[in-house]
Design a protein around this motif. Structure first.
Motif, PDB file in Angstrom:
ATOM      1  N   GLN A 254       0.832  -1.202   0.000  1.00 62.41           N
ATOM      2  CA  GLN A 254       0.000   0.000   0.000  1.00 62.41           C
ATOM      3  C   GLN A 254       0.865   1.250   0.000  1.00 62.41           C
ATOM      4  O   GLN A 254       1.752   1.403   0.850  1.00 62.41           O
ATOM      5  N   ASP A 255       0.589   2.150  -0.939  1.00 57.31           N
ATOM      6  CA  ASP A 255       1.275   3.431  -1.011  1.00 57.31           C
ATOM      7  C   ASP A 255       0.760   4.305   0.131  1.00 57.31           C
ATOM      8  O   ASP A 255      -0.409   4.701   0.139  1.00 57.31           O
ATOM      9  N   THR A 256       1.614   4.595   1.100  1.00 62.58           N
ATOM     10  CA  THR A 256       1.152   5.286   2.305  1.00 62.58           C
ATOM     11  C   THR A 256       0.698   6.715   2.025  1.00 62.58           C
ATOM     12  O   THR A 256      -0.076   7.277   2.804  1.00 62.58           O
ATOM     13  N   ALA A 257       1.156   7.324   0.938  1.00 63.60           N
ATOM     14  CA  ALA A 257       0.741   8.695   0.616  1.00 63.60           C
ATOM     15  C   ALA A 257      -0.752   8.770   0.319  1.00 63.60           C
ATOM     16  O   ALA A 257      -1.363   9.825   0.459  1.00 63.60           O
ATOM     17  N   ALA A 258      -1.341   7.642  -0.084  1.00 64.27           N
ATOM     18  CA  ALA A 258      -2.758   7.627  -0.446  1.00 64.27           C
ATOM     19  C   ALA A 258      -3.666   7.331   0.741  1.00 64.27           C
ATOM     20  O   ALA A 258      -4.894   7.309   0.585  1.00 64.27           O
ATOM     21  N   LEU A 259      -3.094   7.125   1.929  1.00 67.17           N
ATOM     22  CA  LEU A 259      -3.878   6.716   3.090  1.00 67.17           C
ATOM     23  C   LEU A 259      -4.101   7.872   4.057  1.00 67.17           C
ATOM     24  O   LEU A 259      -3.200   8.689   4.286  1.00 67.17           O
ATOM     25  N   THR A 260      -5.298   7.917   4.634  1.00 72.27           N
ATOM     26  CA  THR A 260      -5.578   8.871   5.702  1.00 72.27           C
ATOM     27  C   THR A 260      -4.847   8.448   6.966  1.00 72.27           C
ATOM     28  O   THR A 260      -4.352   7.318   7.069  1.00 72.27           O
TER      29      THR A 260
END
Length: 223
Positions: free
Chosen positions: A67-73
């Motif tokens: 999972q790309d962490t930049a896309a996560l809240t």
């Protein structure tokens, strides 16, 4: 299967501005056993905080468990951290007024797991680390090596994909430190990906791969 950790041109800057990490590229494959070494001020702790998604990079890409962490809240990051990563620190961070069983069960507090199940799983993992007879003991009643085993059990109770250990033997004598390293090796043999942050070459020698960091950059040779 994708790597458990991928960093691509990751940079971390603090107010000043001071750039602490300078374009880190790093991949940790599943089931690896890795040591990250470097002197004080090299960026080890900052890198640990990013890999453990306790902090976000200033720029670059950080992918954890696919999972790309930049896309996560922030909420989804917390959920990913709770289900993917277990932490073991040099200081044990155990609550003095809680038993070993409940200190470990507290590792599941943020997973909505019922108390009875939290304690059942805590008992199971305490057995696994050799503390089946210490459920009711509080930290003051345990040796340093036993307290570190409780801390390792707390890291494992959530069944994480990855365990991050920050100087896990730093507060222990030689015999207890060796026992903890042996335990971490057994966890790796059981399929846990292990990253150990250390400045101790003997700890690093127990791992399968060494990564050296100096002045915020990865170096191919020992520092």
């Amino acid at each position: 299967m994708s790597p458990v950790i991928e960093l691509h041109d990751v940079r971390k800057t603090y107010p000043g501005p001071v750039e602490v990490l300078h374009g880190i590229d790093l991949t940790i494959e599943r089931d690896e056993q890795v040591a990250i070494l470097g002197p004080s001020g090299s960026g080890k702790s900052t890198l640990l905080n990013l890999i453990g998604i306790l902090d976000r990079p200033t720029s670059g890409t950080l992918v954890v468990n696919g999972q790309d962490t930049a896309a996560l809240t922030d909420g989804r990051l917390a959920g990913l951290r709770a289900t993917t990563i277990g932490f073991v620190f040099q200081q044990f961070f155990l609550l003095d007024y809680r038993t070993a069983l409940d200190n470990v069960a507290d590792g599941l507090l943020y997973t909505a797991t019922p108390l009875r199940e939290r304690r059942r799983r805590a008992a199971e993992v305490l057995d696994r680390v050799g503390l089946g007879g210490r459920f009711g003991h509080r930290p003051a009643q345990l040796s340093g090596g036993e307290r570190q085993r409780v801390a390792i059990a707390r890291a494992l109770v959530g069944r994480p994909t990855l365990v991050l250990a920050d100087e896990p033997t730093g507060a222990l004598d030689t015999a207890n430190g060796a026992a903890v390293l042996e335990l971490l090796g057994e966890l790796h043999d059981d399929g846990t990906t292990l990253i150990v942050i250390t400045h101790d070459p003997s700890v690093a020698a127990a791992m399968d791969r060494e990564i050296h960091i100096r002045d915020g950059r990865i170096h191919p040779e020992p520092t």
